[in-house]
Write a protein that holds these residues in place. Structure first.
Motif, mmCIF file in Angstrom:
data_model
loop_
_atom_site.group_PDB
_atom_site.id
_atom_site.type_symbol
_atom_site.label_atom_id
_atom_site.label_comp_id
_atom_site.label_asym_id
_atom_site.label_seq_id
_atom_site.Cartn_x
_atom_site.Cartn_y
_atom_site.Cartn_z
ATOM 1 N N TRP A 51 9.038 4.734 19.983
ATOM 2 C CA TRP A 51 8.416 5.905 20.597
ATOM 3 C C TRP A 51 9.001 6.162 21.980
ATOM 4 C CZ3 TRP A 51 5.768 9.313 17.972
ATOM 5 C CH2 TRP A 51 5.058 8.927 16.831
ATOM 6 N N ILE A 52 9.371 5.088 22.684
ATOM 7 C CA ILE A 52 10.016 5.252 23.999
ATOM 8 C C ILE A 52 11.461 4.779 23.950
ATOM 9 C CG2 ILE A 52 7.894 5.153 25.361
ATOM 10 C CD1 ILE A 52 8.521 2.176 25.887
ATOM 11 N N GLY A 53 11.999 4.634 22.747
ATOM 12 C CA GLY A 53 13.376 4.204 22.579
ATOM 13 C C GLY A 53 14.221 5.307 21.966
ATOM 14 N N ALA A 54 14.796 5.022 20.786
ATOM 15 C CA ALA A 54 15.729 5.959 20.168
ATOM 16 C C ALA A 54 15.090 7.310 19.868
ATOM 17 C CB ALA A 54 16.293 5.351 18.885
ATOM 18 N N TRP A 55 13.820 7.300 19.449
ATOM 19 C CA TRP A 55 13.156 8.561 19.108
ATOM 20 C C TRP A 55 13.121 9.495 20.311
ATOM 21 C CZ3 TRP A 55 8.320 11.067 20.070
ATOM 22 C CH2 TRP A 55 7.969 12.036 19.118
ATOM 23 N N LEU A 56 12.936 8.911 21.508
ATOM 24 C CA LEU A 56 12.911 9.703 22.737
ATOM 25 C C LEU A 56 14.326 9.976 23.234
ATOM 26 C CD1 LEU A 56 10.791 10.872 24.721
ATOM 27 C CD2 LEU A 56 10.970 8.735 26.002
ATOM 28 N N HIS A 57 15.194 8.966 23.129
ATOM 29 C CA HIS A 57 16.559 9.079 23.661
ATOM 30 C C HIS A 57 17.334 10.207 22.986
ATOM 31 C CE1 HIS A 57 19.718 7.178 26.078
ATOM 32 N NE2 HIS A 57 20.558 7.436 25.080
ATOM 33 N N TRP A 58 17.174 10.308 21.667
ATOM 34 C CA TRP A 58 17.905 11.331 20.913
ATOM 35 C C TRP A 58 17.127 12.635 20.793
ATOM 36 C CZ3 TRP A 58 19.013 7.127 16.754
ATOM 37 C CH2 TRP A 58 20.046 6.297 17.210
ATOM 38 N N LEU A 59 16.048 12.746 21.556
ATOM 39 C CA LEU A 59 15.216 13.961 21.560
ATOM 40 C C LEU A 59 14.771 14.334 20.149
ATOM 41 C CD1 LEU A 59 17.031 16.182 24.230
ATOM 42 C CD2 LEU A 59 15.254 14.446 24.547
ATOM 43 N N TYR A 60 14.398 13.332 19.375
ATOM 44 C CA TYR A 60 13.921 13.574 18.019
ATOM 45 C C TYR A 60 12.613 14.370 17.959
ATOM 46 C CZ TYR A 60 17.424 10.904 15.433
ATOM 47 O OH TYR A 60 18.585 10.474 14.844
ATOM 48 N N PRO A 61 11.810 14.448 19.044
ATOM 49 C CA PRO A 61 10.650 15.341 18.971
ATOM 50 C C PRO A 61 11.018 16.788 18.656
ATOM 51 C CG PRO A 61 10.385 13.850 20.815
ATOM 52 C CD PRO A 61 11.771 13.626 20.270
ATOM 53 N N LEU A 62 12.285 17.169 18.887
ATOM 54 C CA LEU A 62 12.731 18.531 18.581
ATOM 55 C C LEU A 62 13.019 18.717 17.092
ATOM 56 C CD1 LEU A 62 15.192 19.133 21.568
ATOM 57 C CD2 LEU A 62 12.816 19.874 21.363
ATOM 58 N N ARG A 63 13.090 17.584 16.353
ATOM 59 C CA ARG A 63 13.350 17.679 14.916
ATOM 60 C C ARG A 63 12.035 17.891 14.177
ATOM 61 N NH1 ARG A 63 18.203 14.717 13.692
ATOM 62 N NH2 ARG A 63 17.733 15.029 11.490
ATOM 63 N N GLY A 64 12.078 18.618 13.086
ATOM 64 C CA GLY A 64 10.906 18.804 12.249
ATOM 65 C C GLY A 64 9.913 19.819 12.772
ATOM 66 N N ILE A 65 10.299 20.617 13.774
ATOM 67 C CA ILE A 65 9.384 21.645 14.283
ATOM 68 C C ILE A 65 9.962 23.041 14.063
ATOM 69 C CG2 ILE A 65 8.334 20.110 15.987
ATOM 70 C CD1 ILE A 65 10.074 21.449 18.122
ATOM 71 N N GLY A 66 10.888 23.124 13.104
ATOM 72 C CA GLY A 66 11.439 24.439 12.756
ATOM 73 C C GLY A 66 12.703 24.824 13.488
ATOM 74 N N ILE A 67 13.232 23.917 14.338
ATOM 75 C CA ILE A 67 14.457 24.260 15.070
ATOM 76 C C ILE A 67 15.521 23.186 14.846
ATOM 77 C CG2 ILE A 67 13.283 25.623 16.847
ATOM 78 C CD1 ILE A 67 13.540 23.167 18.701
ATOM 79 N N GLU B 12 0.844 -1.199 0.000
ATOM 80 C CA GLU B 12 0.000 0.000 0.000
ATOM 81 C C GLU B 12 0.880 1.250 0.000
ATOM 82 O OE1 GLU B 12 -3.179 2.362 2.904
ATOM 83 O OE2 GLU B 12 -2.506 0.330 3.423
ATOM 84 N N ASP B 13 0.617 2.126 -0.945
ATOM 85 C CA ASP B 13 1.364 3.380 -1.036
ATOM 86 C C ASP B 13 0.988 4.299 0.127
ATOM 87 O OD1 ASP B 13 2.881 5.535 -1.978
ATOM 88 O OD2 ASP B 13 1.158 6.327 -3.087
ATOM 89 N N ARG B 14 2.004 4.817 0.837
ATOM 90 C CA ARG B 14 1.778 5.740 1.947
ATOM 91 C C ARG B 14 2.298 7.151 1.641
ATOM 92 N NH1 ARG B 14 0.892 3.148 6.962
ATOM 93 N NH2 ARG B 14 -0.610 1.471 6.545
ATOM 94 N N GLY B 15 2.621 7.412 0.381
ATOM 95 C CA GLY B 15 3.035 8.751 0.000
ATOM 96 C C GLY B 15 4.531 8.970 0.142
ATOM 97 N N ALA B 16 4.987 10.097 -0.420
ATOM 98 C CA ALA B 16 6.405 10.448 -0.396
ATOM 99 C C ALA B 16 6.671 11.494 0.683
ATOM 100 C CB ALA B 16 6.850 10.976 -1.758
ATOM 101 N N VAL B 17 7.846 11.392 1.282
ATOM 102 C CA VAL B 17 8.265 12.362 2.293
ATOM 103 C C VAL B 17 9.718 12.712 2.047
ATOM 104 C CG1 VAL B 17 6.642 11.607 4.086
ATOM 105 C CG2 VAL B 17 8.901 10.529 3.924
ATOM 106 N N SER B 18 10.092 13.893 2.464
ATOM 107 C CA SER B 18 11.510 14.221 2.477
ATOM 108 C C SER B 18 12.166 13.608 3.704
ATOM 109 C CB SER B 18 11.704 15.740 2.495
ATOM 110 O OG SER B 18 13.079 16.051 2.603
ATOM 111 N N GLU B 19 11.413 13.631 4.818
ATOM 112 C CA GLU B 19 11.949 13.107 6.076
ATOM 113 C C GLU B 19 10.783 12.904 7.031
ATOM 114 O OE1 GLU B 19 15.900 14.585 7.932
ATOM 115 O OE2 GLU B 19 14.340 15.637 9.051
ATOM 116 N N ASP B 20 10.798 11.808 7.758
ATOM 117 C CA ASP B 20 9.811 11.614 8.817
ATOM 118 C C ASP B 20 10.519 10.996 10.019
ATOM 119 O OD1 ASP B 20 10.137 8.926 8.255
ATOM 120 O OD2 ASP B 20 8.101 8.589 7.542
ATOM 121 N N MET B 21 9.745 10.588 11.022
ATOM 122 C CA MET B 21 10.348 10.187 12.287
ATOM 123 C C MET B 21 11.194 8.922 12.181
ATOM 124 S SD MET B 21 6.919 8.923 14.256
ATOM 125 C CE MET B 21 6.154 10.503 13.876
ATOM 126 N N TRP B 22 10.992 8.099 11.152
ATOM 127 C CA TRP B 22 11.780 6.881 11.014
ATOM 128 C C TRP B 22 12.846 6.990 9.932
ATOM 129 C CZ3 TRP B 22 10.283 5.679 15.391
ATOM 130 C CH2 TRP B 22 8.955 5.575 15.759
#
Length: 494
Positions: free
Chosen positions: A185-201, A128-138
């Protein structure tokens, strides 16, 4: 002075302990579930055997079709969406794909091609096609920059993978299973503070993580100092304990005395992972361009890809991917099968080899710094600077085969190269700053110490026990800090 020591520890801890708790929790998850990646072994396992006839285009035509003004840094022949395709990579994060049958550069990869690539990766399952992205959380890894934008395709296999297909080559370059996505979600994404990525900073992400780690390190050092000052070693307080505190404060104090030194090493080594202020970057890195001896060119490879495939098949290797290499001015084609086995077809000797002669690689390495002393060792076992890790670890995708050739140069940075005898590739470059990083990051952060790594589950018990100690310190610190903050913000009565 002692009062300021307490105050600095208290107010730094109100914020830093929260991040430390997140780091310890997510760090335990990362011991067993890493950030999604497609390892070389996974890549080869999901490829079909290469099929090519003598009508396919030659390497000279492929290089001309790529229309590049400089020679490629690598050339591979693989199967993309069911058809053989050359993938050429160039310096500057540029990839060019050339169809091996028509000799044409295919049009930009779209959803249809991405779905075909996914069907090749997982035959017989729904896609199933999920669309194209330049970058996402994974797909935040910088190693994917040459492949962006990325087409996402969900496949209905047992692991419910999400595939990422390169828009430049059409290859599947990353897979993320449902389990990996859930745990991250509670592993590398949280450990490397990736929530700060993709929000303009994004530009501030590195400095934020660096200075948070620095503040947490300072806070932990001050906390250990406070803990030692408040601990009565020879006698007890009125409460009968060597600690004057009660409740969460006592747990925090005891945890700090038991696990404080290790907590400092973990937070400090996490800071070192960010290469703060470029302290592990070489001022003048050793160039290995001379190791090739000549640029990749069609003249160095008189045998066609179809002939190379037949030669490998005659030697018992059903190649799934071919790779062209220049080493010491001579051309070699490396064949890879689905299990990661390799063969080497030497153009000069016109024969298939299982491994390179160490003298061949040594002579090619000597050209990097001719007339300079050079020490060469053949390692038959792992050591402190060359070892393998599990696939889910940060460097688990790197193939660390044995035996390997270690070449030590007498340059200003005392650079070492590790040369893979099965492919001729430079699989590691270590100079003094990088060896320092091995001690200050890899050893202190993930305890990459062979006596532990070779004796699982001893390593697991070590990591889990002391992670629990670090979590005890940080969670109790969060409770104490926020209680103190609440009292400070509460309106005072007249």
């Amino acid at each position: 002075m002692k009062r300021y020591l307490y105050l600095w520890h208290r107010w730094l801890g109100i914020v830093a302990c929260l991040f430390m708790a997140l780091w310890f929790i997510s760090g335990v998850v990362m011991l067993y579930v890493g950030y999604p990646k497609l390892t070389p072994a996974e890549h080869l396992a999901h490829l079909p055997d290469l099929v090519l006839d003598d009508e396919s285009v030659g390497l000279e035509h492929v290089l001309r079709a790529a229309d590049a003004r400089q020679p490629p840094s690598s050339i591979r022949l693989t199967t993309v969406a069911g058809a053989p395709r050359y993938i050429l990579e160039y310096p500057g994060l540029r990839k060019v794909a050339v169809d091996a049958l028509s000799g044409l550069v295919p049009p930009a990869v779209g959803p249809v091609e991405a779905l075909a690539a996914a069907r090749q990766f997982a035959p017989g399952v729904a896609v199933e096609d999920r669309g194209a992205v330049s970058e996402d959380m994974w797909s935040l890894s910088r190693g994917l920059d040459a492949d962006r934008p990325l087409h996402r395709v969900a496949i209905a296999d047992a692991e419910r993978r999400l595939l990422y297909v390169s828009a430049s080559s059409g290859e599947v370059v990353r897979d993320a299973t449902a389990s990996e996505r859930g745990w991250n979600w509670i592993g590398a994404w949280l450990h490397w503070l990736y929530p700060l990525r993709g929000i303009g900073i994004d530009g501030a992400w590195g400095p934020i993580v660096t200075y948070l780690s620095l503040a947490a390190t300072l806070m932990t050092v001050l906390g250990l100092a406070v803990g030692v000052l408040r601990w009565r070693f020879k006698r007890t307080y009125r409460n009968g304990s060597h600690s004057p505190y009660q409740g969460f404060a006592r747990w925090h104090h005891l945890g700090g005395m038991l696990f404080g030194v290790l907590a400092i090493t973990w937070i400090f080594s996490g800071l070192m992972s960010m290469n703060p202020w470029k302290i592990f970057s070489s001022a003048q890195p050793l160039s290995v361009a001379a190791y090739q001896g000549a640029p990749l060119s069609a003249a160095a490879f008189p045998l066609s890809a179809a002939q190379a495939l037949r030669r490998f098949a005659d030697d018992g290797l059903q190649a799934r991917e071919l790779e062209w290499r220049m080493i010491g001015g001579q051309g070699y084609v490396i064949g890879h099968d689905g299990a990661g086995r390799t063969r080497i077809l030497s153009m000069a000797e016109d024969q298939v080899l299982r491994r390179f002669n160490p003298g061949t690689l040594q002579q090619a390495a000597w050209a990097i710094r001719p007339q300079q002393p050079m020490l060469v060792q053949q390692l038959a076992a792992y050591d402190f600077y060359y070892y393998a890790r599990e696939p889910q670890s940060m460097m688990g995708h790197m193939q660390q085969r044995l035996p390997v050739l270690r070449v030590c140069f007498d340059d200003p940075a005392q650079t070492w190269l590790h040369l893979d005898l099965y492919t001729g590739a430079v699989v590691g470059q270590l100079d003094q700053p990088r060896r320092a990083s091995r001690w200050l990051f890899a050893l202190l952060h993930s305890w990459d110490w062979l006596p532990l790594l070779a004796n699982r589950p001893l390593w697991d018990l070590w990591m889990l026990l002391f992670s629990a100690g670090g979590l005890l310190i940080s969670v109790s610190g969060v409770v104490l800090g926020w209680r103190r903050l609440g009292r400070s913000l509460r309106p005072r009565r007249g």
